[in-house]
Design an enzyme around this catalytic site. Structure first.
Site, PDB file in Angstrom:
ATOM      1  N   MET A  12      10.425  -6.696   4.702  1.00  0.00           N
ATOM      2  CA  MET A  12      10.584  -7.450   5.950  1.00  0.00           C
ATOM      3  C   MET A  12      11.785  -8.385   5.867  1.00  0.00           C
ATOM      4  O   MET A  12      11.648  -9.622   5.899  1.00  0.00           O
ATOM      5  CB  MET A  12       9.298  -8.224   6.247  1.00  0.00           C
TER       6      MET A  12
ATOM      7  N   HIS B  39       8.720   2.914   9.025  1.00  0.00           N
ATOM      8  CA  HIS B  39       8.371   2.031  10.141  1.00  0.00           C
ATOM      9  C   HIS B  39       7.146   2.591  10.864  1.00  0.00           C
ATOM     10  O   HIS B  39       7.092   3.797  11.133  1.00  0.00           O
ATOM     11  CB  HIS B  39       9.558   1.909  11.106  1.00  0.00           C
TER      12      HIS B  39
ATOM     13  N   SER C  22       0.835  -1.219   0.000  1.00  0.00           N
ATOM     14  CA  SER C  22       0.000   0.000   0.000  1.00  0.00           C
ATOM     15  C   SER C  22       0.865   1.262   0.000  1.00  0.00           C
ATOM     16  O   SER C  22       0.467   2.290  -0.549  1.00  0.00           O
ATOM     17  CB  SER C  22      -0.965   0.007   1.188  1.00  0.00           C
ATOM     18  N   ASN C  23       2.053   1.163   0.578  1.00  0.00           N
ATOM     19  CA  ASN C  23       2.952   2.329   0.547  1.00  0.00           C
ATOM     20  C   ASN C  23       3.568   2.521  -0.829  1.00  0.00           C
ATOM     21  O   ASN C  23       3.759   3.650  -1.273  1.00  0.00           O
ATOM     22  CB  ASN C  23       4.011   2.210   1.638  1.00  0.00           C
TER      23      ASN C  23
HETATM   24  C1  GAR Z   1       3.922  -0.768   6.744  1.00  0.00           C
HETATM   25  O1  GAR Z   1       3.113  -0.526   7.862  1.00  0.00           O
HETATM   26  C2  GAR Z   1       5.378  -0.483   7.062  1.00  0.00           C
HETATM   27  O2  GAR Z   1       5.562   0.640   7.859  1.00  0.00           O
HETATM   28  C3  GAR Z   1       5.753  -1.751   7.787  1.00  0.00           C
HETATM   29  O3  GAR Z   1       5.186  -2.750   6.970  1.00  0.00           O
HETATM   30  C4  GAR Z   1       3.948  -2.268   6.463  1.00  0.00           C
HETATM   31  C5  GAR Z   1       3.887  -2.552   4.971  1.00  0.00           C
HETATM   32  O4  GAR Z   1       2.635  -2.219   4.433  1.00  0.00           O
HETATM   33  N1  GAR Z   1       7.180  -1.889   7.934  1.00  0.00           N
HETATM   34  C6  GAR Z   1       7.747  -2.404   9.023  1.00  0.00           C
HETATM   35  O5  GAR Z   1       7.109  -2.849   9.974  1.00  0.00           O
HETATM   36  C7  GAR Z   1       9.254  -2.391   9.042  1.00  0.00           C
HETATM   37  N2  GAR Z   1       9.745  -2.846  10.278  1.00  0.00           N
HETATM   38  P1  GAR Z   1       2.429  -2.138   2.863  1.00  0.00           P
HETATM   39  O6  GAR Z   1       2.986  -3.430   2.288  1.00  0.00           O
HETATM   40  O7  GAR Z   1       0.939  -2.054   2.681  1.00  0.00           O
HETATM   41  O8  GAR Z   1       3.142  -0.927   2.352  1.00  0.00           O
END
Ligand code: GAR
Length: 198
Positions: free
Chosen positions: A94, A113, A9-10
């Site tokens: 991750m 994060h 989503s990011n």
């Molecule tokens: C996000 O909340 C990001 O901040 C987190 O993973 C999620 C990915 O969401 N990252 C961590 O926790 C890093 N330690 P997305 O795949 O929908 O962008």
């Protein structure tokens, strides 16, 4: 260049901002380390070059997991370097990166994060904040974007933060939704600021 492991989503927030002219950038490639990462679909829909590099084959062909990770990171660095990116954005990536990767891109690896600096490192930051709310009455958490100079976990020079209040009527899902909304906004702004200063 964006590295992602999951829903993406990011990545989508970055793609939308580029597509609607809010972010003056080109996403030159997307790499995922999980074959089923939906981030892959989002990139393909936008005709962005994608790569998949999984750690498993490296672990399966080595007796030394640390050495396997270093080999993985060296190969990952090779793929990223091939795109000649100005910036490497870890958007839900991750996988802990070793210096075997990081030393190739000093000052150019940015991590997002879902917690404030020094709070709740790791893969379960939102759950950790929610449990701290339930057990100790924590009334705010937040999101941050920071540089990744070394092998510290969700740690490094902070570029931007955004506090997210935990409301009395929140549940786990409503809190998570507001955290994600905050990170979409913060990531786009921080990437834009970083590229403008280059
Ligand atoms: C996000 O909340 C990001 O901040 C987190 O993973 C999620 C990915 O969401 N990252 C961590 O926790 C890093 N330690 P997305 O795949 O929908 O962008």
């Amino acid at each position: 260049m964006v590295l992602a492991s999951g829903a993406g989503s990011n990545l989508q927030a970055l793609l939308d901002a580029v597509n609607n002219g809010d972010l003056n950038a080109e996403i030159v490639g997307v790499i995922v380390n999980r074959r089923d990462a939906y981030a892959l679909e989002r990139a393909s829909t936008n005709e962005i070059p994608t790569s998949f590099l999984g750690l498993r084959p490296y672990l399966d062909t080595s007796d030394d997991p640390a050495q396997a990770r270093r080999r993985y990171d060296a190969d990952l660095a090779g793929i990223v370097s091939g795109h000649r990116p100005d910036l490497v954005v870890l958007a839900g990536w991750m996988h802990l990166l070793t210096m075997e990767f990081l030393s190739h891109f000093p000052g150019r690896v940015m991590n997002l994060h879902p917690a404030l600096p020094g709070e709740f490192p790791g893969a379960h930051a939102i759950d950790d904040a929610w449990h701290a709310h339930l057990s100790d009455g924590l009334d705010r958490t937040g999101v941050m974007v920071h540089l990744v100079p070394d092998e510290g976990v969700d740690d490094g020079p902070v570029l931007a933060t955004q506090v997210v209040p935990i409301r009395a009527d929140d549940d786990r899902e409503s809190l998570e939704a507001r955290i994600h909304a905050a990170e979409h906004d913060l990531l786009v702004r921080t990437v834009g600021d970083f590229l403008e200063r280059m």
